[in-house]
Scaffold this active site. Structure first.
Site, PDB file in Angstrom:
ATOM      1  N   ALA A  86       0.874  -1.173   0.000  1.00 43.30           N
ATOM      2  CA  ALA A  86       0.000   0.000   0.000  1.00 43.30           C
ATOM      3  C   ALA A  86       0.910   1.222   0.000  1.00 43.30           C
ATOM      4  CB  ALA A  86      -0.873  -0.012   1.254  1.00 43.30           C
TER       5      ALA A  86
ATOM      6  N   GLY B  99       0.604  -4.987   0.688  1.00 45.31           N
ATOM      7  CA  GLY B  99      -0.614  -5.028  -0.128  1.00 45.31           C
ATOM      8  C   GLY B  99      -0.380  -5.679  -1.488  1.00 45.31           C
TER       9      GLY B  99
ATOM     10  N   GLU C  33      -0.669  -9.270  -0.848  1.00 48.07           N
ATOM     11  CA  GLU C  33      -2.100  -9.520  -0.614  1.00 48.07           C
ATOM     12  C   GLU C  33      -2.886  -9.510  -1.931  1.00 48.07           C
ATOM     13  OE1 GLU C  33      -2.139  -6.337   2.453  1.00 48.07           O
ATOM     14  OE2 GLU C  33      -3.259  -7.781   3.649  1.00 48.07           O
TER      15      GLU C  33
ATOM     16  N   GLU D 268       4.545  -5.141   7.079  1.00 48.79           N
ATOM     17  CA  GLU D 268       3.763  -4.131   7.803  1.00 48.79           C
ATOM     18  C   GLU D 268       4.225  -3.945   9.239  1.00 48.79           C
ATOM     19  OE1 GLU D 268       2.520  -6.512   5.890  1.00 48.79           O
ATOM     20  OE2 GLU D 268       1.000  -5.660   4.558  1.00 48.79           O
TER      21      GLU D 268
HETATM   22  N1  COA Z   1       4.584   3.195  -0.657  1.00 49.11           N
HETATM   23  C1  COA Z   1       4.969   4.380  -1.146  1.00 49.11           C
HETATM   24  N2  COA Z   1       6.124   4.548  -1.826  1.00 49.11           N
HETATM   25  C2  COA Z   1       6.907   3.463  -1.993  1.00 49.11           C
HETATM   26  C3  COA Z   1       6.561   2.201  -1.487  1.00 49.11           C
HETATM   27  C4  COA Z   1       5.331   2.093  -0.792  1.00 49.11           C
HETATM   28  N3  COA Z   1       4.906   0.922  -0.290  1.00 49.11           N
HETATM   29  N4  COA Z   1       7.534   1.329  -1.808  1.00 49.11           N
HETATM   30  C5  COA Z   1       8.449   2.028  -2.486  1.00 49.11           C
HETATM   31  N5  COA Z   1       8.088   3.318  -2.598  1.00 49.11           N
HETATM   32  C6  COA Z   1       8.778   4.411  -3.262  1.00 49.11           C
HETATM   33  C7  COA Z   1       9.964   4.919  -2.454  1.00 49.11           C
HETATM   34  O1  COA Z   1       9.559   5.826  -1.451  1.00 49.11           O
HETATM   35  C8  COA Z   1      10.778   5.576  -3.537  1.00 49.11           C
HETATM   36  O2  COA Z   1      10.205   6.820  -3.851  1.00 49.11           O
HETATM   37  P1  COA Z   1      11.121   8.137  -4.111  1.00 49.11           P
HETATM   38  O3  COA Z   1      11.982   7.760  -5.284  1.00 49.11           O
HETATM   39  O4  COA Z   1      10.132   9.208  -4.410  1.00 49.11           O
HETATM   40  O5  COA Z   1      11.895   8.317  -2.860  1.00 49.11           O
HETATM   41  C9  COA Z   1      10.553   4.661  -4.733  1.00 49.11           C
HETATM   42  O6  COA Z   1       9.357   3.960  -4.476  1.00 49.11           O
HETATM   43  C10 COA Z   1      11.661   3.648  -4.942  1.00 49.11           C
HETATM   44  O7  COA Z   1      11.820   2.922  -3.731  1.00 49.11           O
HETATM   45  P2  COA Z   1      13.234   2.748  -2.971  1.00 49.11           P
HETATM   46  O8  COA Z   1      12.968   2.465  -1.539  1.00 49.11           O
HETATM   47  O9  COA Z   1      14.134   3.901  -3.284  1.00 49.11           O
HETATM   48  O10 COA Z   1      13.805   1.449  -3.718  1.00 49.11           O
HETATM   49  P3  COA Z   1      14.751   0.324  -3.117  1.00 49.11           P
HETATM   50  O11 COA Z   1      15.122  -0.528  -4.296  1.00 49.11           O
HETATM   51  O12 COA Z   1      15.844   0.925  -2.317  1.00 49.11           O
HETATM   52  O13 COA Z   1      13.841  -0.526  -2.105  1.00 49.11           O
HETATM   53  C11 COA Z   1      11.815  -1.660  -1.386  1.00 49.11           C
HETATM   54  C12 COA Z   1      12.708  -1.227  -2.567  1.00 49.11           C
HETATM   55  C13 COA Z   1      10.549  -2.249  -1.975  1.00 49.11           C
HETATM   56  C14 COA Z   1      12.558  -2.721  -0.565  1.00 49.11           C
HETATM   57  C15 COA Z   1      11.506  -0.459  -0.482  1.00 49.11           C
HETATM   58  O14 COA Z   1      11.001   0.586  -1.298  1.00 49.11           O
HETATM   59  C16 COA Z   1      10.478  -0.740   0.590  1.00 49.11           C
HETATM   60  O15 COA Z   1      10.812  -1.309   1.605  1.00 49.11           O
HETATM   61  N6  COA Z   1       9.225  -0.319   0.361  1.00 49.11           N
HETATM   62  C17 COA Z   1       8.176  -0.429   1.350  1.00 49.11           C
HETATM   63  C18 COA Z   1       7.653  -1.847   1.436  1.00 49.11           C
HETATM   64  C19 COA Z   1       6.566  -1.945   2.503  1.00 49.11           C
HETATM   65  O16 COA Z   1       6.790  -1.699   3.672  1.00 49.11           O
HETATM   66  N7  COA Z   1       5.366  -2.306   2.063  1.00 49.11           N
HETATM   67  C20 COA Z   1       4.250  -2.479   2.945  1.00 49.11           C
HETATM   68  C21 COA Z   1       3.472  -1.243   3.031  1.00 49.11           C
HETATM   69  S1  COA Z   1       2.065  -1.448   4.080  1.00 49.11           S
END
Ligand code: COA
Length: 261
Positions: free
Chosen positions: A67, A112, A115, A135
């Site tokens: 999400a 999400g 999910e 989460e």
């Molecule tokens: N919601 C909003 N933005 C997200 C996102 C999410 N769930 N997952 C990634 N992004 C965004 C990042 O903020 C970043 O945006 P920016 O370039 O404007 O800063 C962009 O996507 C790229 O992500 P980044 O974190 O720089 O890439 P990465 O390769 O270093 O890491 C992940 C990838 C997926 C491991 C990491 O983004 C992450 O942990 N995301 C969240 C996952 C999560 O907790 N999901 C559950 C949500 S309830």
């Protein structure tokens, strides 16, 4: 189908391809994207031209990385419940769709996103896919049905481990756990595998496919007796022309031609 802002749609040979298209945000599901999914699935249910659905994420890096965290940073107790119920409702529409829905999970399939994939009837992953319910790292829990579907798919112990640790697992581990059906080296090959499955399913009796969806889902609907659902659905199948066609074709040693009625 009309154009959407966050989801690309393409219909080909009876298959509707949906691509979550927020690549710069790892295809994170914001409210608008979920609303678009709801609108699209309402259309899928009614549209006779659409026989099957494949859902994937834009680019190579992510299916859906969860999400949209920017939208869940300021929830309160009232809108948090609505947030979860809204996602649950849309994902239930997908799960209950009588047409086969396959997720092609390319890259990060988290929160999400995991999910969403689990709400689809099957999952085909690319070798670089990573799965998890992170989460807990944000002080919350999966809210779009993940606590339930993950437990059903991989069992209580492993589901607890994934949700409590927030750890990510790779595609091979997901395959071993039964979280995904197949793993293919590339996105193109994963898409081809999903298309092969869809083509096979589309050659079968559509009413029977819909009944299988109902019966499989009844396994974990507490208010329903799955055995009763199965008996009722079985009886509904034999009222159809496809049932007559399928059995006659076998006895006449020819290929059946199903009409979905
Ligand atoms: N919601 C909003 N933005 C997200 C996102 C999410 N769930 N997952 C990634 N992004 C965004 C990042 O903020 C970043 O945006 P920016 O370039 O404007 O800063 C962009 O996507 C790229 O992500 P980044 O974190 O720089 O890439 P990465 O390769 O270093 O890491 C992940 C990838 C997926 C491991 C990491 O983004 C992450 O942990 N995301 C969240 C996952 C999560 O907790 N999901 C559950 C949500 S309830």
């Amino acid at each position: 189908m009309e154009d959407f802002q966050n989801i690309l749609t393409e219909a080909k040979g009876g298959v509707l391809y949906l691509t979550i298209n927020r690549e710069d945000k790892m295809n994170a599901l914001n409210f608008d994207t979920l609303e678009e999914l709801k609108e699209i699935f309402n259309e899928i249910i009614d549209n006779k031209e659409i026989k099957a659905v494949i859902i994937t994420g834009s680019g190579e890096k992510a299916f859906v990385a969860g999400a949209d965290i920017s939208e869940i940073a300021n929830l309160n107790i009232v809108n948090a419940r609505k947030f979860a119920e809204n996602g649950q409702e849309i994902f239930s529409m997908i799960e209950n769709c009588h047409k086969p829905v396959i997720a092609v999970t390319n890259g990060f399939t988290l929160g999400g996103g995991c999910e969403l994939a689990m709400a689809c009837h099957m999952r085909v992953a690319t070798a670089n896919a990573k799965f998890g319910q992170p989460e807990v790292n944000l002080g919350i829990i999966p809210g779009y049905g993940g606590t339930q579907r993950l437990t059903i798919l991989i069992g209580r112990g492993k589901a607890n481990e994934l949700m409590m640790t927030g750890d990510m697992i790779d595609a091979e581990s997901a395959l071993q756990l039964g979280l995904v059906n197949h793993v293919l080296p590339t996105k193109a090959e994963a898409m081809a595998k999903a298309e092969e499955l869809i083509a096979k399913i589309m050659s079968k009796a559509p009413l029977a496919i819909g009944m299988i969806v109902d019966c499989v889902n009844a396994v974990y609907m507490a208010e329903e007796n799955g055995y009763q659902t199965e008996a009722n659905s079985f009886a509904r199948c034999v009222k159809s022309g496809d049932y007559k066609e399928g059995t006659s074709a076998f006895l006449e040693k020819r290929k059946p031609v199903f009409k979905g009625e």
